[in-house]
Design an enzyme around this catalytic site. Structure first.
Site, PDB file in Angstrom:
ATOM      1  CG  ASP A  89       5.383   3.533   1.984  1.00  0.00           C
ATOM      2  OD1 ASP A  89       5.367   4.132   3.089  1.00  0.00           O
ATOM      3  OD2 ASP A  89       4.392   3.474   1.238  1.00  0.00           O
ATOM      4  CG  PHE A 117      -1.902   1.194   1.135  1.00  0.00           C
ATOM      5  CD1 PHE A 117      -3.059   1.106   0.376  1.00  0.00           C
ATOM      6  CD2 PHE A 117      -1.628   2.394   1.786  1.00  0.00           C
ATOM      7  CE1 PHE A 117      -3.926   2.194   0.251  1.00  0.00           C
ATOM      8  CE2 PHE A 117      -2.492   3.482   1.671  1.00  0.00           C
ATOM      9  CZ  PHE A 117      -3.638   3.373   0.906  1.00  0.00           C
ATOM     10  CE  LYS A 120      -1.408   5.466   7.727  1.00  0.00           C
ATOM     11  NZ  LYS A 120      -0.966   4.903   6.443  1.00  0.00           N
TER      12      LYS A 120
HETATM   13  C1  LIG Z   1      -1.134   5.218   5.013  1.00  0.00           C
HETATM   14  C2  LIG Z   1      -0.048   4.826   4.099  1.00  0.00           C
HETATM   15  C3  LIG Z   1       0.231   5.569   2.933  1.00  0.00           C
HETATM   16  C4  LIG Z   1      -0.620   6.731   2.495  1.00  0.00           C
HETATM   17  O1  LIG Z   1      -0.554   7.791   3.393  1.00  0.00           O
HETATM   18  P1  LIG Z   1      -1.635   8.988   3.270  1.00  0.00           P
HETATM   19  O2  LIG Z   1      -1.168   9.962   4.299  1.00  0.00           O
HETATM   20  O3  LIG Z   1      -2.969   8.410   3.555  1.00  0.00           O
HETATM   21  O4  LIG Z   1      -1.548   9.516   1.895  1.00  0.00           O
HETATM   22  C5  LIG Z   1       1.312   5.190   2.162  1.00  0.00           C
HETATM   23  N1  LIG Z   1       2.066   4.121   2.498  1.00  0.00           N
HETATM   24  C6  LIG Z   1       1.824   3.397   3.597  1.00  0.00           C
HETATM   25  C7  LIG Z   1       2.714   2.244   3.929  1.00  0.00           C
HETATM   26  C8  LIG Z   1       0.748   3.711   4.422  1.00  0.00           C
HETATM   27  O5  LIG Z   1       0.483   2.963   5.489  1.00  0.00           O
END
Ligand SMILES: *Cc1c(COP(=O)(O)O)cnc(C)c1O
Length: 420
Positions: free
Chosen positions: A241, A150, A270
């Protein structure tokens, strides 16, 4: 170690919340649970009816210091009184200080600030493409990502996300992405070789050190070690990420520290500002190829978010929060494993690092993660699914042993009820 405040804040408002009115005017992009939260303190939140919940969601791994933490209240107040927003037309001292903290506490050398995880990944994708064109001299640079990953909801990051359910009806997607199974090194080796054709070549690998949304799946050490070697041998950029697992969530400051492998570029969002909107893309010096005017964000790195995020970062150290994450994380995991042993027909694996943990439901029973989450809510415990079959536990990093014990008791009651 700072304790979560425990006293209940002021009484519930007497204005009844009306979901129907809400849905008249807010787009229905979210499937929402039927409660409205209006106050929080420490690891607890209260809904508009005055019902108390233990918050093991923390805004999805975001509220690092829980709710209404004195450090955040002080930082927000200080910064809004002084200066909250200008523009990157000018130097912003808070941005420099936060970047310095991140650089001093990571393998990175340079930081770009934005407002979200998706935007941080967009920046990483653009940087990797420019590096691919200008340094690796690839006409059509390809970025490898993993199945069940994701990376966000913008067009490029939803394309990077290796889950078709998020992409349906949004095609044509962004070209230049290719997907491989997670934790499968042979697939990466094959893709790197096969995609080296004509003007096409792999320029970067974008991957989570632990897949959060994909079901709380930790990366494997040998896999990540070999990924690093492949990138060293080929010049391919390794991008992590860390949007969900960075900033102490795993008991180490960065997820990659659990794997003993450093990325060339990584992203954070986050937990970075403890719940205020901020994202960051961090790179090593050698791949910092952006020139002025090539990438930007109006709100990115403004004095407000950077001032507050810096206070959150400093609090992590001041209150020795990483140690709390390690201790409470293993306490939670052990407790969940004990429950899993009592319900072997219903619960499979319990896994995670620090305070990101998943409890997987057995594949051959109809019970879903959403049903467990719904039942836990009735017991006063907020949880969040990670896919159809995994229940995710991501409490604030200041969570106490008492909080964990209370959450475990609620999970026991939920399972007793659902399996009766
Ligand atoms: C939540 C998340 C995103 C996206 O972040 P947003 O602030 O919602 O755009 C990207 N990568 C990972 C691994 C995430 O958990």
């Amino acid at each position: 170690m700072i304790q979560s405040p425990v006293e209940q804040p002021t009484m519930a408002s007497n204005i009844p919340f009306d979901a129907e009115n809400f849905n008249q005017v807010v787009m229905s992009t979210y499937g929402r649970f039927p409660i409205a939260l209006e106050r929080g303190l420490g690891c607890r939140v209260w809904d508009t009816q005055g019902k108390e919940y233990l918050d093991f969601v923390a805004g999805i791994a975001t509220c690092t210091l829980g709710h209404a933490h004195p450090v955040m209240v002080e930082a927000v107040t200080r910064q809004i009184q002084k200066l909250h927003h200008v523009s990157n037309l000018y130097y912003i001292p808070e941005q420099g200080e936060l970047a310095k903290w991140i650089v001093d506490h990571s393998c990175g050398d340079r930081v770009f600030f934005c407002n979200s995880g998706a935007e941080a990944n967009e920046a990483a994708i653009k940087l990797a493409r420019k590096y691919g064109h200008t340094v690796l001299e690839i006409a059509n640079p390809i970025i490898l990502t993993a199945h069940s990953s994701f990376h966000g909801r913008t067009l490029a990051t939803v394309t990077a996300t290796g889950q078709p359910k998020y992409q349906k009806h949004f095609d044509p997607l962004v070209p230049g992405f290719h997907y491989v199974p997670y934790n499968d090194i042979r697939a990466v080796e094959a893709a790197v070789t096969e995609l080296d054709e004509g003007n096409y070549r792999v320029a970067a690998i974008l991957i989570e050190t632990l897949q959060g949304e994909g079901g709380v799946k930790p990366g494997e050490l040998a896999y990540f070690k070999r990924l690093r070697e492949i990138c060293n041998e080929t010049g391919i950029l390794l991008i992590f990420d860390e949007v969900q697992v960075g900033m102490g969530r795993t008991g180490k400051l960065w997820g990659y520290e659990n794997l003993g492998v450093e990325p060339d570029i990584f992203t954070s969002a986050k937990g970075l500002g403890g719940g205020i909107p901020i994202g960051a893309m961090i790179s090593k010096k050698f791949c910092d190829v952006f020139a002025p005017g090539e990438h930007a964000s109006t709100f990115g790195g403004n004095p407000f978010v950077c001032g507050v995020a810096l206070s959150v970062c400093e609090a992590l150290e001041k209150y020795n929060i990483l140690q709390n994450v390690q201790e409470q994380g293993s306490h939670l995991r052990e407790g969940l494993k004990a429950i899993a042993r009592k319900y072997p027909q219903h619960i499979g694996q319990v896994r995670g690092w620090g305070l990101i943990n998943g409890m997987e439901l057995q594949a051959d029973i109809p019970l879903t993660a959403a049903e467990v989450v719904q039942a836990a809510m009735a017991e006063g415990l907020l949880l969040v699914p990670a896919g159809a079959k995994v229940v995710r536990f991501v409490p604030p990093l200041i969570v106490t042993e008492t909080d964990i014990n209370q959450a475990l008791q609620s999970v026991e009651r939920v399972l007793a009820k659902l399996t009766a």
